[in-house]
Write a protein that holds these residues in place. Structure first.
Motif, PDB file in Angstrom:
ATOM      1  N   HIS A 224       0.825  -1.222   0.000  1.00  0.00           N
ATOM      2  CA  HIS A 224       0.000   0.000   0.000  1.00  0.00           C
ATOM      3  C   HIS A 224       0.857   1.270   0.000  1.00  0.00           C
ATOM      4  O   HIS A 224       0.409   2.315   0.473  1.00  0.00           O
ATOM      5  N   SER A 227      -0.972   4.213  -1.504  1.00  0.00           N
ATOM      6  CA  SER A 227      -2.388   4.422  -1.176  1.00  0.00           C
ATOM      7  C   SER A 227      -2.542   4.782   0.297  1.00  0.00           C
ATOM      8  O   SER A 227      -2.463   5.954   0.666  1.00  0.00           O
ATOM      9  N   THR A 337      -8.741   0.076  -2.796  1.00  0.00           N
ATOM     10  CA  THR A 337      -7.558  -0.409  -2.076  1.00  0.00           C
ATOM     11  C   THR A 337      -7.549  -1.922  -1.982  1.00  0.00           C
ATOM     12  O   THR A 337      -6.544  -2.580  -2.283  1.00  0.00           O
ATOM     13  N   GLU A 341      -5.305  -3.949  -4.711  1.00  0.00           N
ATOM     14  CA  GLU A 341      -4.044  -4.223  -4.028  1.00  0.00           C
ATOM     15  C   GLU A 341      -4.112  -5.502  -3.187  1.00  0.00           C
ATOM     16  O   GLU A 341      -3.414  -6.474  -3.473  1.00  0.00           O
TER      17      GLU A 341
END
Length: 391
Positions: A224, A227, A337, A341
């Motif tokens: 991440h 993000s 997200t 991901e």
């Protein structure tokens, strides 16, 4: 969550930040990949975890008024949850007692439930109210032909349903089931929240891998990076088990704004994300300004497929365009997200487990919540080798 607990958690978080540490498990642990790939293991999970335990099916705000109802099928049992004229929530098998057809679909508000096959009609409390051409059913006792009830408990704005009737009949002792978490959930005021939206997501991975992704922040700075990682202290969690359940607190970088304040002014929730796993299959997330629930179910007979419901609950009614835009952005960010991901990475793990490349998944000491969840599931389904016993 009481004030003393909040202050204690914030002290722990500051201590870990300053020392560059995190809560730790006692040792590295190991989980056989068969936990994610074995059809027999999945069959035991489906029969035990998704039949014999109370499942969180939603919050009270989803059925606020008499006649409000929703259906749920992901446990493998067709379930109807409705609020009666007396204001009480009840759960039933979504099955007509005549020929077994479904009597409701989706969600909404209505005065009765009418079977679409032959028109048998049921009241909001499950009673059989009408049979077309009843003369052809001589001697049938309508009082004995109501919708088959299921155990339901409504507590602290939460709706718990058990998909089978156990030794305790229609009773669910939600206070006992939650244990020490009962008072914590009472403090959140969930009964005052409003349901914004539910999204259904299907992915090609074992249901437990969905829950795994919420249970460690070790991956934040890599997966991440662009993000949500800038919002959190990576590889830092505060973990506490609560019997079958668990809590993981993830400190945000905004926590630094509290350092200069007296402890009496510290505020936990705006500067942390609090993640609970409510056994067996719900991830409950207290965010800064809303509540998320992720209710995760295996696809029957498929070790590498699951369905989840993401529910967004917000503190105020969404009654303006600006509010709708705000919450749509929040929902879209959350979906983006995980779906761009987390879940692609987890689907890769699922394929890796099936490849035979390794016999065990390895959990570091910095992943205590993950190891605890997997060990709890293994013990609940009678696994003889829970995580940690073999490498």
């Amino acid at each position: 969550m009481n004030r003393d607990e909040q202050v204690a958690l914030m002290r722990q978080a500051f201590a870990h930040i300053d020392a560059g540490t995190t809560d730790l498990a006692d040792a590295v642990s190991f989980n056989p990949v068969s936990a994610y790939t074995c059809p027999q293991r999945l069959a035991r999970e489906s029969a035990l975890l998704f039949r014999k335990y109370p499942l969180l099916l939603g919050l009270s705000n989803q059925i606020p008024q008499p006649g409000d109802h929703f259906t749920d099928d992901l446990s493998g049992v067709p379930i109807l949850v409705a609020r009666g004229k007396d204001g009480r929530a009840r759960a039933f098998h979504n099955v007509c007692r005549h020929r077994g057809a479904r009597v409701a679909e989706g969600c909404g508000r209505q005065k009765n439930f009418v079977c679409p096959y032959h028109g048998w009609t049921y009241g909001l409390e499950g009673e059989l109210r009408g049979i077309p051409d009843q003369r052809n059913f001589p001697g049938l006792d309508k009082a004995a032909y109501g919708l088959a009830p299921l155990p339901l408990a409504e507590r602290h704005g939460m709706l718990w349903v058990q998909p089978s009737v156990g030794p305790e009949g229609l009773e669910i002792d939600a206070q006992r089931f939650l244990g020490e978490l009962d008072a914590e959930f009472a403090s959140f005021g969930l009964a005052g929240y409003h349901h914004y939206e539910t999204r259904e997501i299907r992915r090609q991975l074992n249901w437990k891998l969905v829950i795994d992704t919420f249970l460690e922040s070790y991956h934040f700075s890599v997966l991440h990076r662009d993000s949500v990682a800038p919002l959190f202290h990576p590889n830092l969690c505060l973990f506490k088990p609560f019997g079958l359940h668990l809590r993981e607190v993830l400190p945000r970088r905004s926590l630094e704004s509290q350092r200069g304040l007296p402890e009496s002014e510290w505020d936990l929730i705006p500067h942390h994300t609090i993640v609970y796993v409510l056994f067996p299959n719900t991830v409950f997330v207290m965010q800064v300004d809303h509540v998320e629930t992720w209710r995760v179910y295996p696809t029957p007979g498929k070790v590498d497929e699951c369905t989840m419901y993401l529910d967004f609950h917000v503190p105020n009614p969404v009654d303006s365009d600006s509010a709708r835009r705000h919450w749509q952005r929040n929902m879209d960010l959350t979906i983006r997200t995980v779906c761009e991901e987390d879940f692609p990475a987890s689907e890769g793990m699922q394929r890796g487990f099936a490849s035979g490349a390794q016999t065990h998944a390895t959990y570091g000491r910095n992943e205590p919540a993950l190891a605890y969840f997997q060990r709890t599931v293994a013990q609940a389904v009678g696994e003889t080798t829970p995580p940690g016993d073999a490498a």
